[in-house]
Structures are given as structure tokens and as C-alpha cells.
Design an enzyme around this catalytic site. Structure first.
Site, PDB file in Angstrom:
ATOM      1  N   TYR A 186      34.819  19.155  -4.831  1.00 13.04           N
ATOM      2  CA  TYR A 186      35.014  19.439  -3.402  1.00 13.04           C
ATOM      3  C   TYR A 186      33.745  20.040  -2.795  1.00 13.04           C
ATOM      4  O   TYR A 186      33.284  19.602  -1.733  1.00 13.04           O
ATOM      5  CB  TYR A 186      36.198  20.410  -3.252  1.00 13.04           C
ATOM      6  CG  TYR A 186      36.651  20.653  -1.841  1.00 13.04           C
ATOM      7  CD1 TYR A 186      37.541  19.789  -1.214  1.00 13.04           C
ATOM      8  CD2 TYR A 186      36.204  21.759  -1.116  1.00 13.04           C
ATOM      9  CE1 TYR A 186      37.978  20.018   0.087  1.00 13.04           C
ATOM     10  CE2 TYR A 186      36.630  21.995   0.183  1.00 13.04           C
ATOM     11  CZ  TYR A 186      37.518  21.119   0.774  1.00 13.04           C
ATOM     12  OH  TYR A 186      37.947  21.352   2.068  1.00 13.04           O
TER      13      TYR A 186
ATOM     14  N   SER B  61      33.299  21.877   5.549  1.00 10.02           N
ATOM     15  CA  SER B  61      34.075  23.063   5.155  1.00 10.02           C
ATOM     16  C   SER B  61      33.109  24.233   5.013  1.00 10.02           C
ATOM     17  O   SER B  61      31.893  24.020   4.880  1.00 10.02           O
ATOM     18  CB  SER B  61      34.737  22.769   3.799  1.00 10.02           C
ATOM     19  OG  SER B  61      35.230  23.941   3.198  1.00 10.02           O
TER      20      SER B  61
HETATM   21  P1  NAD Z   1      45.952  17.700   4.667  1.00 13.23           P
HETATM   22  O1  NAD Z   1      46.321  17.487   3.241  1.00 13.23           O
HETATM   23  O2  NAD Z   1      46.957  18.253   5.606  1.00 13.23           O
HETATM   24  O3  NAD Z   1      45.369  16.398   5.308  1.00 13.23           O
HETATM   25  C1  NAD Z   1      44.618  15.498   4.597  1.00 13.23           C
HETATM   26  C2  NAD Z   1      44.817  14.166   5.230  1.00 13.23           C
HETATM   27  O4  NAD Z   1      44.051  13.219   4.516  1.00 13.23           O
HETATM   28  C3  NAD Z   1      46.275  13.705   5.203  1.00 13.23           C
HETATM   29  O5  NAD Z   1      46.604  13.144   6.471  1.00 13.23           O
HETATM   30  C4  NAD Z   1      46.283  12.647   4.119  1.00 13.23           C
HETATM   31  O6  NAD Z   1      47.239  11.643   4.361  1.00 13.23           O
HETATM   32  C5  NAD Z   1      44.879  12.116   4.258  1.00 13.23           C
HETATM   33  N1  NAD Z   1      44.417  11.419   3.078  1.00 13.23           N
HETATM   34  C6  NAD Z   1      44.355  11.867   1.804  1.00 13.23           C
HETATM   35  N2  NAD Z   1      43.926  10.902   1.003  1.00 13.23           N
HETATM   36  C7  NAD Z   1      43.688   9.814   1.774  1.00 13.23           C
HETATM   37  C8  NAD Z   1      43.253   8.499   1.522  1.00 13.23           C
HETATM   38  N3  NAD Z   1      42.949   8.086   0.296  1.00 13.23           N
HETATM   39  N4  NAD Z   1      43.145   7.652   2.575  1.00 13.23           N
HETATM   40  C9  NAD Z   1      43.464   8.038   3.824  1.00 13.23           C
HETATM   41  N5  NAD Z   1      43.896   9.279   4.124  1.00 13.23           N
HETATM   42  C10 NAD Z   1      44.004  10.149   3.103  1.00 13.23           C
HETATM   43  O7  NAD Z   1      44.654  18.634   4.611  1.00 13.23           O
HETATM   44  P2  NAD Z   1      43.811  19.380   5.740  1.00 13.23           P
HETATM   45  O8  NAD Z   1      43.731  20.798   5.331  1.00 13.23           O
HETATM   46  O9  NAD Z   1      44.271  19.041   7.082  1.00 13.23           O
HETATM   47  O10 NAD Z   1      42.384  18.775   5.459  1.00 13.23           O
HETATM   48  C11 NAD Z   1      41.723  17.892   6.338  1.00 13.23           C
HETATM   49  C12 NAD Z   1      40.231  17.989   6.116  1.00 13.23           C
HETATM   50  O11 NAD Z   1      39.797  19.314   6.439  1.00 13.23           O
HETATM   51  C13 NAD Z   1      39.824  17.729   4.666  1.00 13.23           C
HETATM   52  O12 NAD Z   1      38.610  16.996   4.649  1.00 13.23           O
HETATM   53  C14 NAD Z   1      39.608  19.124   4.136  1.00 13.23           C
HETATM   54  O13 NAD Z   1      38.717  19.143   3.071  1.00 13.23           O
HETATM   55  C15 NAD Z   1      39.043  19.817   5.368  1.00 13.23           C
HETATM   56  N6  NAD Z   1      39.131  21.275   5.322  1.00 13.23           N
HETATM   57  C16 NAD Z   1      40.348  21.892   5.240  1.00 13.23           C
HETATM   58  C17 NAD Z   1      40.373  23.280   5.223  1.00 13.23           C
HETATM   59  C18 NAD Z   1      41.659  24.019   5.171  1.00 13.23           C
HETATM   60  O14 NAD Z   1      41.631  25.244   4.955  1.00 13.23           O
HETATM   61  N7  NAD Z   1      42.794  23.404   5.352  1.00 13.23           N
HETATM   62  C19 NAD Z   1      39.194  24.019   5.292  1.00 13.23           C
HETATM   63  C20 NAD Z   1      37.999  23.348   5.371  1.00 13.23           C
HETATM   64  C21 NAD Z   1      37.965  21.964   5.390  1.00 13.23           C
END
Ligand code: NAD
Length: 257
Positions: free
Chosen positions: A152, A139
Site C-alpha cells: 500500500y 494517502s
Molecule cells: P472502500 O473500500 O470504501 O472503497 C474502495 C472502492 O474501490 C470500492 O468502491 C470498491 O468496490 C473499489 N474497488 C476495489 N477493488 C476494485 C477493483 N478491482 N476494480 C474496481 N473497483 C474496485 O475504501 P475507501 O476508504 O473509500 O478508499 C478509497 C481510496 O481512498 C483508496 O484508494 C484508498 O487507498 C484511499 N484512502 C483511504 C483512506 C481511508 O482512511 N479510508 C485514507 C487514505 C487513502
């Protein structure tokens, strides 16, 4: 760029960025293994939809990324793992003094330790094949900090360190390890932060998005799941074969500030 013949595991990929990455890898021809811990009919249907749309093999394997054994079992159950995308992640926002220890532990387990376990399970197969790609979804918070996101930010910085170590341990064996560092992407994890931010800042939704969330994203726009997925495909390409042990930001200029 064809990834035909390659199998990709994307953790946490039934929504958001993980699903976006799985779709772009499938579009490039890879077989994909989708994962979450819910094992619902909808999860399996999502995998079928990816298979139908892109004409590749796609299936859903349930595994809880907070459980070390389940992380390792996911790789085993996938049968093959040429491309490992460690994407599963959760968030919690609170001052350090009020941060629930159980939330700290869960975030470190899911956002950081899971990648250690899946990587450990996937590397032997990649070494045997003489080719592999480890993509860790960090991130902008893997490179900079914000208040109230202690676990985080710690996990996302940690995964950058894990990425570098992985890259060094497999250098010269056809395997690369890199971290993608997205800025804000409008996915469920971000959507769920909006009500809290509205309360904290006493602002309406649009103002929170513009003045709080995107305040650090100079482009003034959310990044998209397709753009993060496209970056993942690039890192799997031959053009990226010498890119390893580093971070690539998809953050609209956030970390240039
Ligand atoms: P999201 O909530 O849409 O997706 C998260 C996914 O992780 C979901 O599919 C959920 O089912 C899964 N998950 C959660 N706990 C779990 C567990 N215990 N076992 C298996 N799967 C699990 O969120 P997102 O925004 O798509 O985030 C995905 C990744 O991207 C994360 O690592 C997040 O930190 C990172 N990220 C997101 C952003 C953003 O702005 N959305 C920015 C930077 C990094």
C-alpha cells in the site's frame, strides 16, 4: 463553482471516499460515472440515487481495475472524461516476510497501475478539449510509511510520482494532475482493518481507533468523505488551475508531525 457540462469518472466509487467524491462532483453539476467491479443491482441503484439527488446524469459502469484492458475500456465506455478520479484501492496488512506475493501484485495493480491505464486513455480527450483534471487519490501513506503496509505504501508513493509526471507532460494544455492525500477516513477499507488491529494490539474497538488509528492524526478526528469530495471539487475549479503536480493533504495534521 459549476462543473455543469463536465463528465467525471470516479473509479471504485460505489462506497467510501469514491462515492463521497462522486456526490460532491455531482452537487457541483458534473455528470458522473460510478465504477466498481461487482455490477450488482445495488451498484446501479447507487448511481440512480446520485442522479436523483443532484439532478445530473449519473451511471454505473462495471470494470475491474486490476485488469489493464478493463481500465482503458472504462474510459471508452464513459464516452467522455473531463475529470478523472483514480480512487479504487485495496489494502492488506502483513510483515514483508509474510506478505503474500499475490496480494502485493493486486495492490500494485489496483492502487497504482490502474491509474496509469485510465490516465493514458483519458488524456487524448482532455488534450483535444483543452481542459482536464486528473485527481489521484493517494494517502498520508503516499508521503509517510507505516509498518506492515509495504504494498500500500509503495503504491501510494508511486501514485504521487505518476501524478507529478502526468502534470509535467500536460502542463500548459489546460490540464492539471494532483494527488489528494487523506489521513484516516472511516470507510469500509478502514472498518475492515479494525478487527486485525484489535487482535494485534489486544485492545477494544474504541481504544484502537483512538490510540492506534488516530494516534498519528493530531486533530484526533477522522476526515470525512465529504471533505475529500470538497477538495476534489476545489481542484476542479478555476482557482486551482495553476495547482498541478502536487499533493494536497486532508489528514488532520498527520504529515505535519
Ligand atoms: P472502500 O473500500 O470504501 O472503497 C474502495 C472502492 O474501490 C470500492 O468502491 C470498491 O468496490 C473499489 N474497488 C476495489 N477493488 C476494485 C477493483 N478491482 N476494480 C474496481 N473497483 C474496485 O475504501 P475507501 O476508504 O473509500 O478508499 C478509497 C481510496 O481512498 C483508496 O484508494 C484508498 O487507498 C484511499 N484512502 C483511504 C483512506 C481511508 O482512511 N479510508 C485514507 C487514505 C487513502
Amino acid at each position: 463553482m459549476s462543473l455543469a457540462g463536465k463528465t467525471a469518472i470516479v473509479t471504485g466509487s460505489t462506497s467510501g471516499i469514491g462515492l463521497g467524491i462522486a456526490k460532491e462532483l455531482a452537487r457541483a453539476g458534473a455528470s458522473v460515472v460510478l465504477n466498481s467491479f461487482t455490477d450488482s443491482g445495488e451498484d446501479h441503484a447507487t448511481a440512480r440515487a446520485v442522479a436523483d439527488e443532484h439532478g445530473v446524469a449519473a451511471r454505473y459502469v462495471s470494470a475491474d481495475m486490476s485488469d489493464p484492458e478493463a481500465c482503458r475500456a472504462l474510459v471508452e465506455r464513459a464516452g467522455a472524461c473531463d475529470i478523472l478520479v483514480n480512487n479504487a484501492g485495496i489494502q492488506h496488512v502483513a510483515r514483508i516476510e509474510e506478505f503474500p506475493p499475490a496480494k502485493w501484485d493486486a495492490i500494485i495493480a489496483i492502487n497504482l497501475s490502474s491509474a496509469f491505464h485510465t490516465t493514458a486513455a483519458a488524456l487524448p480527450g482532455m488534450k483535444a478539449a483543452g481542459w482536464g483534471r486528473v485527481l489521484n487519490i493517494s494517502s498520508a501513506h503516499g508521503l509517510t510509511a507505516s509498518p506492515y503496509k509495504a504494498a500500500y505504501v509503495a503504491a501510494k508513493h508511486g501514485i504521487v510520482g505518476l501524478t507529478k509526471t502526468t502534470a509535467l507532460e500536460v502542463a500548459g494544455q489546460g490540464i492539471t494532475a494532483n494527488a489528494i492525500c487523506p489521513g484516516y477516513v472511516l470507510t469500509p477499507i478502514v472498518e475492515s482493518q479494525i478487527p486485525d488491529q484489535m487482535k494485534t494490539h489486544n485492545m477494544d474497538r474504541e481504544t484502537v481507533i483512538k490510540e492506534v488509528m488516530l494516534a498519528r492524526q493530531p486533530s484526533g478526528e477522522f476526515a470525512t468523505t465529504e471533505q475529500v469530495g470538497g477538495t476534489a471539487v476545489f481542484l476542479c475549479s478555476d482557482a486551482a488551475a495553476q495547482i498541478t503536480g502536487t499533493t494536497i493533504s486532508v489528514d488532520g495534521g498527520w504529515t505535519a508531525l
